[in-house]
Design an enzyme around this catalytic site. Structure first.
Site, PDB file in Angstrom:
ATOM      1  N   CYS A  49       0.815  -1.227   0.000  1.00 22.99           N
ATOM      2  CA  CYS A  49       0.000   0.000   0.000  1.00 22.99           C
ATOM      3  C   CYS A  49       0.847   1.274   0.000  1.00 22.99           C
ATOM      4  O   CYS A  49       0.332   2.351  -0.284  1.00 22.99           O
ATOM      5  CB  CYS A  49      -0.961   0.006   1.187  1.00 22.99           C
ATOM      6  SG  CYS A  49      -2.081  -1.396   1.170  1.00 22.99           S
TER       7      CYS A  49
ATOM      8  N   HIS B 234      -3.171   7.333   2.244  1.00 19.84           N
ATOM      9  CA  HIS B 234      -3.586   6.011   1.759  1.00 19.84           C
ATOM     10  C   HIS B 234      -4.986   5.745   2.299  1.00 19.84           C
ATOM     11  O   HIS B 234      -5.291   6.018   3.461  1.00 19.84           O
ATOM     12  CB  HIS B 234      -2.603   4.948   2.250  1.00 19.84           C
ATOM     13  CG  HIS B 234      -3.085   3.562   2.015  1.00 19.84           C
ATOM     14  ND1 HIS B 234      -3.568   3.148   0.797  1.00 19.84           N
ATOM     15  CD2 HIS B 234      -3.181   2.487   2.856  1.00 19.84           C
ATOM     16  CE1 HIS B 234      -3.937   1.872   0.894  1.00 19.84           C
ATOM     17  NE2 HIS B 234      -3.715   1.458   2.121  1.00 19.84           N
TER      18      HIS B 234
ATOM     19  N   ASN C  71     -10.103  -0.088  -0.070  1.00 18.42           N
ATOM     20  CA  ASN C  71      -8.641   0.010  -0.069  1.00 18.42           C
ATOM     21  C   ASN C  71      -8.114  -0.547  -1.395  1.00 18.42           C
ATOM     22  O   ASN C  71      -8.189  -1.751  -1.634  1.00 18.42           O
ATOM     23  CB  ASN C  71      -8.097  -0.787   1.129  1.00 18.42           C
ATOM     24  CG  ASN C  71      -6.586  -0.743   1.233  1.00 18.42           C
ATOM     25  OD1 ASN C  71      -5.899  -0.290   0.315  1.00 18.42           O
ATOM     26  ND2 ASN C  71      -6.064  -1.219   2.343  1.00 18.42           N
TER      27      ASN C  71
HETATM   28  O1  UT7 Z   1      -3.599  -0.791   3.732  1.00 18.61           O
HETATM   29  C1  UT7 Z   1      -3.067  -1.395   4.858  1.00 18.61           C
HETATM   30  C2  UT7 Z   1      -3.808  -2.653   5.035  1.00 18.61           C
HETATM   31  N1  UT7 Z   1      -4.850  -2.776   5.947  1.00 18.61           N
HETATM   32  C3  UT7 Z   1      -5.341  -1.886   6.834  1.00 18.61           C
HETATM   33  O2  UT7 Z   1      -4.944  -0.765   6.953  1.00 18.61           O
HETATM   34  C4  UT7 Z   1      -6.404  -2.382   7.744  1.00 18.61           C
HETATM   35  C5  UT7 Z   1      -6.159  -1.962   9.178  1.00 18.61           C
HETATM   36  N2  UT7 Z   1      -7.165  -2.502  10.087  1.00 18.61           N
HETATM   37  C6  UT7 Z   1      -8.461  -2.134  10.059  1.00 18.61           C
HETATM   38  O3  UT7 Z   1      -8.873  -1.339   9.235  1.00 18.61           O
HETATM   39  C7  UT7 Z   1      -9.378  -2.695  11.121  1.00 18.61           C
HETATM   40  O4  UT7 Z   1      -8.603  -3.354  12.096  1.00 18.61           O
HETATM   41  C8  UT7 Z   1     -10.439  -3.677  10.540  1.00 18.61           C
HETATM   42  C9  UT7 Z   1     -11.477  -2.905   9.753  1.00 18.61           C
HETATM   43  C10 UT7 Z   1      -9.774  -4.727   9.691  1.00 18.61           C
HETATM   44  C11 UT7 Z   1     -11.166  -4.389  11.690  1.00 18.61           C
HETATM   45  O5  UT7 Z   1     -11.748  -3.431  12.566  1.00 18.61           O
HETATM   46  P1  UT7 Z   1     -11.563  -3.583  14.145  1.00 18.61           P
HETATM   47  O6  UT7 Z   1     -12.343  -2.503  14.766  1.00 18.61           O
HETATM   48  O7  UT7 Z   1     -10.067  -3.617  14.415  1.00 18.61           O
HETATM   49  O8  UT7 Z   1     -12.277  -4.946  14.437  1.00 18.61           O
HETATM   50  P2  UT7 Z   1     -11.669  -6.332  15.021  1.00 18.61           P
HETATM   51  O9  UT7 Z   1     -10.690  -6.934  14.060  1.00 18.61           O
HETATM   52  O10 UT7 Z   1     -11.224  -6.051  16.393  1.00 18.61           O
HETATM   53  O11 UT7 Z   1     -12.957  -7.249  15.017  1.00 18.61           O
HETATM   54  C12 UT7 Z   1     -14.086  -6.921  15.775  1.00 18.61           C
HETATM   55  C13 UT7 Z   1     -15.158  -7.960  15.559  1.00 18.61           C
HETATM   56  C14 UT7 Z   1     -14.673  -9.408  15.671  1.00 18.61           C
HETATM   57  O12 UT7 Z   1     -15.669 -10.138  16.329  1.00 18.61           O
HETATM   58  P3  UT7 Z   1     -15.483 -10.540  17.868  1.00 18.61           P
HETATM   59  O13 UT7 Z   1     -14.228 -11.359  17.916  1.00 18.61           O
HETATM   60  O14 UT7 Z   1     -15.364  -9.231  18.606  1.00 18.61           O
HETATM   61  O15 UT7 Z   1     -16.739 -11.291  18.163  1.00 18.61           O
HETATM   62  C15 UT7 Z   1     -14.626  -9.852  14.216  1.00 18.61           C
HETATM   63  O16 UT7 Z   1     -14.847 -11.243  14.060  1.00 18.61           O
HETATM   64  O17 UT7 Z   1     -15.734  -7.814  14.255  1.00 18.61           O
HETATM   65  C16 UT7 Z   1     -15.776  -9.081  13.613  1.00 18.61           C
HETATM   66  N3  UT7 Z   1     -15.677  -8.878  12.172  1.00 18.61           N
HETATM   67  C17 UT7 Z   1     -16.742  -8.639  11.405  1.00 18.61           C
HETATM   68  N4  UT7 Z   1     -18.055  -8.539  11.657  1.00 18.61           N
HETATM   69  C18 UT7 Z   1     -18.869  -8.266  10.659  1.00 18.61           C
HETATM   70  C19 UT7 Z   1     -14.554  -8.848  11.416  1.00 18.61           C
HETATM   71  N5  UT7 Z   1     -14.891  -8.621  10.140  1.00 18.61           N
HETATM   72  C20 UT7 Z   1     -16.237  -8.473  10.108  1.00 18.61           C
HETATM   73  C21 UT7 Z   1     -17.153  -8.189   9.090  1.00 18.61           C
HETATM   74  N6  UT7 Z   1     -18.464  -8.098   9.389  1.00 18.61           N
HETATM   75  N7  UT7 Z   1     -16.772  -8.001   7.795  1.00 18.61           N
END
Ligand code: UT7
Length: 318
Positions: free
Chosen positions: A112, A245, A275
């Site tokens: 990225c 980004h 993204n």
């Molecule tokens: O370009 C560089 C590459 N990537 C990035 O920059 C991404 C950086 N990270 C992020 O943007 C965020 O961490 C995410 C959007 C990927 C995730 O958001 P988060 O607030 O950090 O959520 P989390 O990973 O802590 O997950 C929270 C919950 C989990 O459930 P439990 O364990 O709390 O029950 C996940 O299983 O959300 C769940 N979850 C979803 N629920 C519904 C994860 N993906 C989804 C989804 N729909 N698509």
């Protein structure tokens, strides 16, 4: 001598995949995706499109905006994580599609941060007088490396391309470039698979520890913006346009808040594009140039972070 961007272009595939569409594919909701990421839709390339096809359309628009033709280009750098093939480079394939006979052409792989790395590299060729007009492209088809059954990644990414033409100038132009990498984080965000023995070995899909990436991104993006402005004896408040980004609106908001930059000075495209990795910064830049937000003489800061980890910034006077 400086290098200066004199034309921008972008391309998004026709097909749009909305959050509602994703609700019927994995256990997710429009509400979760919007509130956690700011994304409402993303574009998806057709089966027969490759990264150089998207790059070609974006490049043609950038050259047209610059008032240059293919014969004027004497360097091509393509940033991509999703190349057409193992080799030749997507830059060489693009060169042929543009009908350019002979000029250096190569890919940059910094995920990225790829466009920031490519632009910093092109700046060194152009400002040193080694090349006159460089075509710098970010192009990605992440839909090919997404596991469409993995809700934690498949909702985040999209396909697209952005391009700029960089030319020699006695006025700035690019003021400074700042590149960093830390390979010790390579397991946190990767596509670990490879091709060997005629087969894909290992996982060919994106593998990510989202929250680790999130925290690292906010930390290093603030640091690299501070590094860029202090190198030029400026403050973050001097920046007219921050072009980050486009991974997650919450990463963008947190970084802007730490820097004290109001959101009306930040260009946002993540809502419509998701993204698009190396394509996201030139896509956002092209939008803000074409809708008239960015004016001559303004201070523009491009910043990105991605797998590697890699991160960096380019500060320029428009
Ligand atoms: O370009 C560089 C590459 N990537 C990035 O920059 C991404 C950086 N990270 C992020 O943007 C965020 O961490 C995410 C959007 C990927 C995730 O958001 P988060 O607030 O950090 O959520 P989390 O990973 O802590 O997950 C929270 C919950 C989990 O459930 P439990 O364990 O709390 O029950 C996940 O299983 O959300 C769940 N979850 C979803 N629920 C519904 C994860 N993906 C989804 C989804 N729909 N698509």
């Amino acid at each position: 001598m400086y290098s200066k961007i004199i034309g921008t272009g972008s391309y998004l595939p026709e097909k749009i995949l909305t959050n509602r569409d994703l609700e019927s594919m994995v256990n997710t909701s429009d509400e979760w995706i919007r509130t956690r990421t700011g994304i409402t839709q993303r574009h998806i390339a057709s089966e027969d499109q490759v990264a150089s096809d998207l790059a070609l359309y974006a490049s043609q628009k950038a050259m047209e905006a610059a008032g240059l033709s293919s014969k004027d280009i004497d360097l091509i750098i393509v940033a991509t994580t999703t190349p057409d093939m193992v080799f030749p480079s997507t830059a060489c394939i693009l060169q042929n599609k543009l009908g350019i006979e002979n000029c250096p052409a190569f890919d940059v792989q910094a995920v990225c941060s790829g466009f920031v790395y490519a632009l910093a590299t092109a700046d060194m060729f152009v400002s040193s007088g080694k090349c006159r007009n460089a075509l710098v492209v970010g192009t990605e088809i992440y839909s090919k490396i997404i596991d469409w059954n993995d809700r934690s990644t498949c909702v985040l990414f999209g396909d697209g391309a952005g391009a700029v033409v960089l030319t020699q100038s006695d006025q700035p132009g690019i003021l400074s470039t700042h590149l960093h990498a830390s390979g010790s984080y390579s397991d946190v965000l990767s596509v670990p698979g490879s091709i060997s023995g005629g087969k894909v070995q290992g996982n060919p899909y994106i593998n990510m520890e989202g929250s680790t990436v999130f925290k690292f991104a906010v930390k290093v993006l603030e640091e690299v913006v501070q590094e860029a402005v202090s190198k030029n004896n400026l403050q973050p408040s001097d920046i007219d346009w921050l072009i980050p980004h486009q991974a997650n609106i919450r990463i963008i908001q947190s970084t802007a808040k730490k820097l004290g930059i109001p959101m009306d000075k930040v260009v946002i495209a993540v809502d419509k594009h998701g993204n698009t990795s190396a394509a996201s910064i030139p896509l956002a830049l092209d939008i803000a140039v074409r809708d008239g937000r960015i004016h001559s003489g303004q201070l523009v800061l491009l910043e990105g972070v991605g797998g590697g980890f890699t991160w960096g910034a380019v500060l320029l006077r428009w």
